[in-house]
Design an enzyme around this catalytic site. Sequence first.
Site, short mmCIF file in Angstrom:
data_model
loop_
_atom_site.label_atom_id
_atom_site.label_comp_id
_atom_site.label_asym_id
_atom_site.label_seq_id
_atom_site.Cartn_x
_atom_site.Cartn_y
_atom_site.Cartn_z
N ASP A 31 23.47 -31.30 -10.31
CA ASP A 31 23.06 -30.09 -11.33
C ASP A 31 21.85 -29.43 -10.70
O ASP A 31 22.02 -27.83 -10.90
CB ASP A 31 23.11 -30.27 -12.72
CG ASP A 31 24.67 -30.65 -13.09
OD1 ASP A 31 25.44 -30.83 -12.84
OD2 ASP A 31 24.83 -31.09 -14.16
N ASP A 33 20.24 -29.06 -8.05
CA ASP A 33 20.36 -28.45 -6.76
C ASP A 33 21.39 -27.41 -6.42
O ASP A 33 21.07 -26.04 -6.38
CB ASP A 33 21.35 -29.29 -5.82
CG ASP A 33 20.23 -30.71 -5.37
OD1 ASP A 33 19.08 -30.68 -5.35
OD2 ASP A 33 20.80 -31.39 -4.62
N SER A 78 -20.47 -37.25 -8.19
CA SER A 78 -19.71 -38.00 -7.96
C SER A 78 -20.25 -39.25 -9.51
O SER A 78 -20.74 -38.95 -10.04
CB SER A 78 -20.70 -38.97 -6.68
OG SER A 78 -20.60 -38.36 -5.77
N LYS A 109 -8.86 -45.91 -12.10
CA LYS A 109 -9.93 -44.86 -10.66
C LYS A 109 -8.77 -44.82 -9.67
O LYS A 109 -8.97 -45.67 -9.10
CB LYS A 109 -11.12 -45.40 -10.16
CG LYS A 109 -11.75 -44.60 -9.98
CD LYS A 109 -13.34 -45.11 -9.23
CE LYS A 109 -14.41 -44.40 -8.25
NZ LYS A 109 -13.30 -44.64 -7.12
N LYS A 278 -15.64 -43.38 -20.10
CA LYS A 278 -16.18 -43.01 -19.70
C LYS A 278 -16.41 -42.60 -21.54
O LYS A 278 -15.92 -43.08 -22.65
CB LYS A 278 -15.21 -40.83 -19.88
CG LYS A 278 -15.38 -40.85 -18.71
CD LYS A 278 -13.56 -39.63 -18.12
CE LYS A 278 -13.65 -39.59 -17.22
NZ LYS A 278 -12.25 -38.25 -15.98
#
Length: 652
Positions: A31, A33, A78, A109, A278
């Site tokens: 559908d 496509d 970095s 990561k 973090k």
Amino acid sequence: MKKRIKELTDLLNRYRYDYYTKDAPSVSDSDYDKLYRELVTLEQSYPEYVLQDSPTQQVGGTILKGFEKYRHQYPLFSLQDAFSREELDAFDKRVKAEFPNATYLAELKIDGLSISLSYENGFLQVGATRGDGNIGENITENIKKIKDIPYQLSEPLTITVRGEAYMSRQSFKAINEARQENGETEFANPRNAAAGTLRQLDTSVVAKRQLATFLYQEASPTARNQQNEVLAELADLGFSVNPYYQLTSSMDEIWDFIKTIEAKRDQLAYDIDGVVIKVNSLAMQEELGFTVKAPRWAIAYKFPAEEKEAEILSVDWTVGRTGVVTPTANLTPVQLAGTTVSRATLHNVDYIAEKDIRIGDTVIVYKAGDIIPAVLNVVMSKRNQQEVMLIPKLCPSCGSELVHFEDEVALRCINPLCPSLIQRSLEHFASRDAMNITGLGPAIVEKLFLAGFVHDVADIYQLTKEDFMQLDGIKEKSADKLLAAIEASKSNSAEKLLFGLGIRHIGSKVSRLILEVYGDISALLTAKEEEIARIDGLGSTIAQSLTQYFEQKTAAILVDELKTAGVNMHYSGQKVNSDAALFGLTVVLTGKLNQLNRNEAKDKLEALGAKVTGSVSKKTDLVIAGSDAGSKLEKAKSLGIRIEDEDWLRQL
């Protein structure tokens, strides 16, 4: 027709969002496509109605001429690496000393390529590579071919986001199978394949290779307060966000998460090489700040490298551009981290002696940083009658006596006319990270040197078409391209030139820091060691190396020759005023400011020449204290550090 094109565009974009971002397809492939083909037909008939965010604008391909440099509005730093639980605990201790109630968000990561995406009013404007963190490459046209990157956000925001582009293991396998059938060299690993794909000039190749992304950061200012809220917002905006993360204040729970992920690492559809931890609070992140290289509020735990056994067959000794002689072991080939390894570094003579490494030994080989094959240690149980390795006394290139300084671990050739030293210096100067002279690689440098055409880097700018035509294998067209690349390099940034000179301890970032103060390479001829040492992020070792280089008579001659040849010497970025009121001082902001917001205060301090950091230490010169200042103010008082208030700063 205009209305139908708009309907189809909106509908297909919603289906793409459901499929790629929510991982919940809301329509069958057939559908989708069918609707897509209808849109293509209508757009071909009515090109004036093609919308900017049409999905048809993200497929197909064009041939790009090259990639322009792109200066990041928000630098990409970095991360500090950690390889043990002890290093994570030390990080936790540093953070908790400032913020006892800090919580962490642990994220995977991804082993891919860092990308930066900038949107204006909700539309993608620029996609760029990380580069050196300050300047990357504009790869927007290739970024548009990555299906899970939205061309239009779900909200009309102006925003810059960061993430990783990667290639799934399934796509990597399919590509290598196709390359093998076509007689092409296979990619070593998915990361290399992704890197090669993003730098393709044919954008249709990018579309076929099916790269994917995970976004994880809003680099531009955000209204969110926590990192986990940022991830949620990124997902709401239409980006792919990795589903694996852990929010906790406990390093024990972080460690359990790491071990859980490490155990299922091979079951993931993509490569990862660690876990990033973090500080979750964005306000705490801002307070903690950055070192010269990395944020103080994050750390990347790297999984242990894969190790294999191999036999040392022989050892080669090679001379680098600074004269360091490096031993490299030739090994029985082994498969290591997706590549065949037959050579590995032995680092230096002290390392060989410490590990008692001998030719014929069976050794443990690993990839340092998942990149450089290195010998870890000897499998002593498999040693037979191997003799102690003979360490060379003479330079393998020029035959001069090698020296081993007391404060160094390496052998060094100190002959300034050593052929290998000169060739390596020329290669470094022409390399991509330095002057980026396309085509002037090691093979051509060697031919030029042996023919007597070049003896130092200034000679490169005196080369003629006739010189190149005399070299084996160089035709007229190649000579023209080389000369054009040499000419183009004259307009490179001055920091590239300074890095290209190959001065010991002077890397690309250090080059920029130096030129931010001095502005022109010519000024370094009279720079004083104590002045250089005061520059934030440098120190006495770098200052000594730089002044020793520029005190040589040959340095003045070289600078003059390069200037005469038309090579740019002037730094085009914003120059730091060494006469500024706070030049060279390390300053900490703490407490609530009434007139200035924290970014305004930071900008003013930096404009006055100060380095703004997030924590008080013996290296701190000044603390600007607002109201409700807490532990940082008390620590500053205990250390006898100068303390000023916001009014004092505003009057400067």
